[in-house]
Design an enzyme around this catalytic site. Structure first.
Site, PDB file in Angstrom:
ATOM      1  N   ASP A   1       0.819  -1.207   0.000  1.00 30.74           N
ATOM      2  CA  ASP A   1       0.000   0.000   0.000  1.00 30.74           C
ATOM      3  C   ASP A   1       0.858   1.264   0.000  1.00 30.74           C
ATOM      4  O   ASP A   1       2.001   1.263   0.467  1.00 30.74           O
ATOM      5  CB  ASP A   1      -0.884   0.054   1.257  1.00 30.74           C
ATOM      6  CG  ASP A   1      -2.088  -0.859   1.166  1.00 30.74           C
ATOM      7  OD1 ASP A   1      -2.184  -1.649   0.211  1.00 30.74           O
ATOM      8  OD2 ASP A   1      -2.930  -0.805   2.082  1.00 30.74           O
TER       9      ASP A   1
ATOM     10  N   HIS B   1      -5.921   2.438  -4.239  1.00 27.42           N
ATOM     11  CA  HIS B   1      -5.945   2.691  -2.792  1.00 27.42           C
ATOM     12  C   HIS B   1      -6.661   4.003  -2.475  1.00 27.42           C
ATOM     13  O   HIS B   1      -6.708   4.420  -1.330  1.00 27.42           O
ATOM     14  CB  HIS B   1      -4.516   2.722  -2.263  1.00 27.42           C
ATOM     15  CG  HIS B   1      -4.386   2.571  -0.775  1.00 27.42           C
ATOM     16  ND1 HIS B   1      -5.217   1.762  -0.019  1.00 27.42           N
ATOM     17  CD2 HIS B   1      -3.503   3.122   0.112  1.00 27.42           C
ATOM     18  CE1 HIS B   1      -4.861   1.816   1.246  1.00 27.42           C
ATOM     19  NE2 HIS B   1      -3.827   2.641   1.358  1.00 27.42           N
TER      20      HIS B   1
ATOM     21  N   HIS C   1      -4.896   9.733   1.047  1.00 28.15           N
ATOM     22  CA  HIS C   1      -4.879   8.788   2.172  1.00 28.15           C
ATOM     23  C   HIS C   1      -5.587   9.410   3.373  1.00 28.15           C
ATOM     24  O   HIS C   1      -4.997   9.654   4.425  1.00 28.15           O
ATOM     25  CB  HIS C   1      -3.432   8.433   2.525  1.00 28.15           C
ATOM     26  CG  HIS C   1      -3.292   7.109   3.201  1.00 28.15           C
ATOM     27  ND1 HIS C   1      -3.472   6.928   4.553  1.00 28.15           N
ATOM     28  CD2 HIS C   1      -2.986   5.886   2.705  1.00 28.15           C
ATOM     29  CE1 HIS C   1      -3.266   5.660   4.860  1.00 28.15           C
ATOM     30  NE2 HIS C   1      -2.974   5.002   3.751  1.00 28.15           N
TER      31      HIS C   1
ATOM     32  N   HIS D   1       3.746  -2.301   3.255  1.00 29.68           N
ATOM     33  CA  HIS D   1       3.765  -0.939   2.719  1.00 29.68           C
ATOM     34  C   HIS D   1       5.108  -0.657   2.049  1.00 29.68           C
ATOM     35  O   HIS D   1       6.163  -1.018   2.587  1.00 29.68           O
ATOM     36  CB  HIS D   1       3.541   0.085   3.847  1.00 29.68           C
ATOM     37  CG  HIS D   1       2.191  -0.036   4.488  1.00 29.68           C
ATOM     38  ND1 HIS D   1       1.890  -1.011   5.412  1.00 29.68           N
ATOM     39  CD2 HIS D   1       1.054   0.690   4.327  1.00 29.68           C
ATOM     40  CE1 HIS D   1       0.625  -0.881   5.793  1.00 29.68           C
ATOM     41  NE2 HIS D   1       0.103   0.141   5.152  1.00 29.68           N
TER      42      HIS D   1
END
Length: 259
Positions: free
Chosen positions: A57, A108, A112, A203
């Protein structure tokens, strides 16, 4: 008697915001491993029993992602990268290099952020915007969606559905975003929860986490992959996981996945 309708309306006015909030955030209960893996195995990324899906991610990140690509080349492993739209358009060459090396791109989100307030219109636009960006930059349409922080809301779920994406969270993670993470702790944490058919979350960026924490995930990769292979498991992207993909939205093309 004439006051009852007014009281009922006032009560409804008080209850409506609570109901809207509950409907919005209710799906976030799937963040809990017990809920997700027991009731929603597809959302947990459960696939073929002899395969492990490796996912990353938050990239692409010019400081870290190239090192992950090199490490995966050495291990002869391909993975799925859940990228952020704002990072993808900032680093298009790195995004294309990820695809050139045979990896799979997934969505994604555009940014964020945490979705505490209902914003279904914004959710739909940002997911669709990321899908368009990945297609425009790399020529392939993504198939998977994972919301930031793994917090799934009704708006984000609907946004993914409308964009023709299937939402996938994870069944094992390394907690590699924490400041005290080490390669050994990441490997141990993944091993504690990982079984054949599982999806691993790591990640390839520290932009939204402790500075330099990606090194713990990078350092854990060789032992993680070796451990899977010694257990008779193959490691690869979600497209090889035996996990059904969502269909393209009506009228949209659905080219073969990248790589």
């Amino acid at each position: 008697m004439s006051l009852l309708p007014g009281r009922a309306w006032r009560r409804a006015a008080l209850l409506l915001p609570a109901a809207v909030t509950a409907a919005h955030i209710g799906p976030a209960a799937t963040w809990l491993p017990g809920v997700r893996q027991t009731l929603f195995p597809g959302l947990a990324g459960t696939g073929g029993r002899q395969h492990v899906a490796l996912t990353f991610d938050d990239g692409p990140d010019p400081a870290a992602t190239p090192l992950f690509l090199d490490a995966l080349d050495r291990l002869e492993v391909r993975a799925t990268f859940f990228v952020l739209g704002e990072n993808a358009v900032r680093h298009p060459a790195l995004l294309r290099e990820t695809v050139r090396r045979g990896h799979e791109l997934a969505v994604h989100g555009w940014t964020h952020d945490r979705p505490w307030r209902p914003a279904p219109g914004r959710d739909a636009e940002e997911v669709a915007r990321t899908v368009r960006a990945l297609h425009d930059l790399c020529g392939h349409r993504p198939h998977w969606y994972r919301p930031p922080y793994g917090i799934l809301t009704s708006g984000r779920w609907l946004a993914a559905r409308r964009a023709g994406l299937r939402t996938v969270l994870w069944s094992a993670w390394g907690r590699d975003w924490t400041p005290d993470a080490t390669p050994a702790s990441v490997r141990a944490r993944v091993a504690a929860d990982l079984r054949g058919g599982g999806t691993v979350l790591l990640h390839d960026s520290d932009r939204y986490a402790a500075p330099g924490c990606w090194r713990s995930a990078l350092g854990a990769l060789p032992a993680l992959v070796t451990g899977c292979r010694e257990s008779g498991l193959t490691v690869g992207p979600l497209r090889e996981h035996g996990h059904p993909r969502a269909s393209a939205p009506s009228g949209g093309r659905d080219p073969a996945p990248a790589g």
